[in-house]
Design an enzyme around this catalytic site. Structure first.
Site, PDB file in Angstrom:
ATOM      1  N   CYS A 172      33.059  50.260  46.290  1.00  0.00           N
ATOM      2  CA  CYS A 172      34.516  50.151  46.139  1.00  0.00           C
ATOM      3  C   CYS A 172      34.925  51.245  46.945  1.00  0.00           C
ATOM      4  CB  CYS A 172      34.704  50.492  44.617  1.00  0.00           C
ATOM      5  SG  CYS A 172      36.553  50.638  44.353  1.00  0.00           S
ATOM      6  N   TYR A 182      52.097  64.498  23.675  1.00  0.00           N
ATOM      7  CA  TYR A 182      51.005  63.821  24.159  1.00  0.00           C
ATOM      8  C   TYR A 182      50.341  64.532  25.066  1.00  0.00           C
ATOM      9  CZ  TYR A 182      54.730  60.398  23.054  1.00  0.00           C
ATOM     10  OH  TYR A 182      55.369  59.622  22.045  1.00  0.00           O
ATOM     11  N   CYS A 220      38.655  40.834  44.375  1.00  0.00           N
ATOM     12  CA  CYS A 220      38.901  41.817  43.375  1.00  0.00           C
ATOM     13  C   CYS A 220      40.274  41.969  43.114  1.00  0.00           C
ATOM     14  CB  CYS A 220      38.023  43.176  44.064  1.00  0.00           C
ATOM     15  SG  CYS A 220      38.598  44.551  43.127  1.00  0.00           S
ATOM     16  N   CYS A 280      53.882  57.369  34.288  1.00  0.00           N
ATOM     17  CA  CYS A 280      52.912  56.745  35.022  1.00  0.00           C
ATOM     18  C   CYS A 280      53.388  55.023  35.101  1.00  0.00           C
ATOM     19  CB  CYS A 280      51.535  56.741  34.478  1.00  0.00           C
ATOM     20  SG  CYS A 280      51.197  55.850  32.818  1.00  0.00           S
ATOM     21  N   CYS A 336      42.803  46.512  43.893  1.00  0.00           N
ATOM     22  CA  CYS A 336      43.948  46.872  44.606  1.00  0.00           C
ATOM     23  C   CYS A 336      44.849  46.005  44.928  1.00  0.00           C
ATOM     24  CB  CYS A 336      43.355  47.188  45.763  1.00  0.00           C
ATOM     25  SG  CYS A 336      42.022  48.815  45.858  1.00  0.00           S
TER      26      CYS A 336
END
Length: 392
Positions: free
Chosen positions: A159, A249, A83, A344, A86
């Site tokens: 998950c 925003y 996966c 971010c 992460c």
């Protein structure tokens, strides 16, 4: 890819510093290698997964000399070829946060020329069970997660970063869908969406104020994130009753709401129509907020043409690509006494802070928050103020 490609070859590498993106940097015959599933200081065998003219990508498939911070990943689906959701399950949570702080400080220095010691603030979790919005890929009706930089589906039955109250979708088949999303709100309401059925709304609560948001729309995915970021922005701006503010925003009105409650007149600008529609409902009791739907730069240009000459405060919460030079210049021209920049992506933040610096704004505070445990993602809040003019 060239005929002399070494994709698939296993190399022995001494792993160097962490870099933005969830990998560390090593070198092979002078070429940069970005290595996933490794930690700084380790000696590893790494399989090359991609090659360009400038660098290689590789996965550490065997650790010869482990870091003292290495742990067994809690998730059985984490690791090379598995996966891709992460990045740091192989590091203990304290080391994860130290690595992320290093990434922010190094990125600010490298791109923005900004020297800043960063401490990663924790939301008080262990990095698991936090994600309230989970999107799974679906292939031939079966849900799962993609492998890193791949469209190979990894079927999973659980998950570990998903919030425990998100609806169970992994034990079902989803014919004709290419993705399925499971959502739980802070009120406990759940929703399941697919790319064929994207309707539905949930209500989120921040400081006892309710916000309606599209279940598939933008909202912070860590349950502590909205309150954490609101508190950081308000503490940094210190709004005073009677001041004017921009919320750029603005999404569904999160920051605009609390600026208005503090007594500010707020112009909130957002491009997404659904978000603005929800914001009108969320802020209907706050007449001091004016909502505008459209491109931020264009809306500001119109506002200036209609007489907007200055503002006291600005909240800037752009997408991952950042605000960009045009928007930053428009903000600086309005001469706010403080700007709170919610970011971010540290690279975009560094670029925009560099532009602000050239326009006379310096950093009065910069906080970083680990609101995305086990991943490389980071949230920052930088507060900017005009630098005193040079004298003498």
């Amino acid at each position: 890819m060239t005929d002399d490609s070494i994709v698939g070859t296993v190399l022995e590498l001494e792993v160097g510093p962490v870099a933005h993106g969830g990998h560390c940097v090593a070198r092979y015959e002078g070429q940069v290698v970005f290595v996933r599933h490794a930690l700084p200081g380790e000696l590893v065998h790494a399989r090359v997964t991609a090659q360009t003219s400038k660098y290689l990508h590789a996965d550490a498939v065997q650790v010869l000399t482990p870091s003292p911070h290495r742990i067994e990943p809690p998730c059985p689906y984490a690791g090379p070829g598995r996966c891709g959701g992460c990045d740091f399950q192989h590091a203990n949570i304290v080391e994860q946060r130290r690595l992320k702080a290093t990434v922010v400080s190094d990125t600010l220095r490298r791109i923005g020329g900004i020297e800043r010691n960063i401490v990663m603030e924790s939301p008080g979790d262990d990095g698991l069970g936090w994600r309230t919005r989970m999107r799974y890929a679906v292939v031939n009706g079966r849900p799962g997660m993609y492998a890193h930089r791949s469209h190979d589906l990894i079927p999973i039955d659980r998950c570990l970063i998903a919030h425990p109250d998100t609806p169970s979708v992994l034990d079902q088949r989803w014919p004709d869908a290419s993705s399925v999303q499971a959502v739980v709100s802070s009120e406990g309401k759940t929703a399941v969406l697919t790319d064929k059925n994207s309707g539905g709304r949930v209500v989120e609560v921040v400081h006892n104020r309710r916000f309606r948001v599209e279940a598939g729309g933008f909202w912070q995915v860590h349950p502590a994130a909205p309150t954490t970021l609101v508190d950081a922005v308000m503490a940094g701006l210190e709004p005073v009753e009677g001041e004017t503010a921009l919320d750029l925003y603005s999404g569904v009105g999160l920051f605009a709401a609390f600026l208005a409650e503090a007594g500010c007149a707020v112009l909130a600008v957002e491009g997404d129509r659904d978000a603005v529609k929800n914001a009108r409902r969320n802020l209907h009791d706050l007449p001091a907020v004016t909502l505008e739907q459209g491109d931020v730069d264009k809306v500001l240009n119109v506002a200036v043409g209609q007489g907007l000459e200055s503002v006291d405060l600005v909240v800037l919460d752009p997408p991952r690509t950042g605000a960009g030079q045009a928007v930053v210049r428009r903000i600086a021209a309005l001469a706010p006494r403080r700007v709170a920049y919610v970011a971010c992506d540290p690279a975009a933040l560094a670029r925009d802070l560099k532009t602000f610096g050239k326009l006379g704004y310096g950093i009065s505070s910069l906080r970083a928050f680990d609101l995305f445990g086990m991943t490389h993602h980071i949230e920052c809040v930088a507060v900017l103020e005009p630098r005193p003019a040079a004298t003498g």
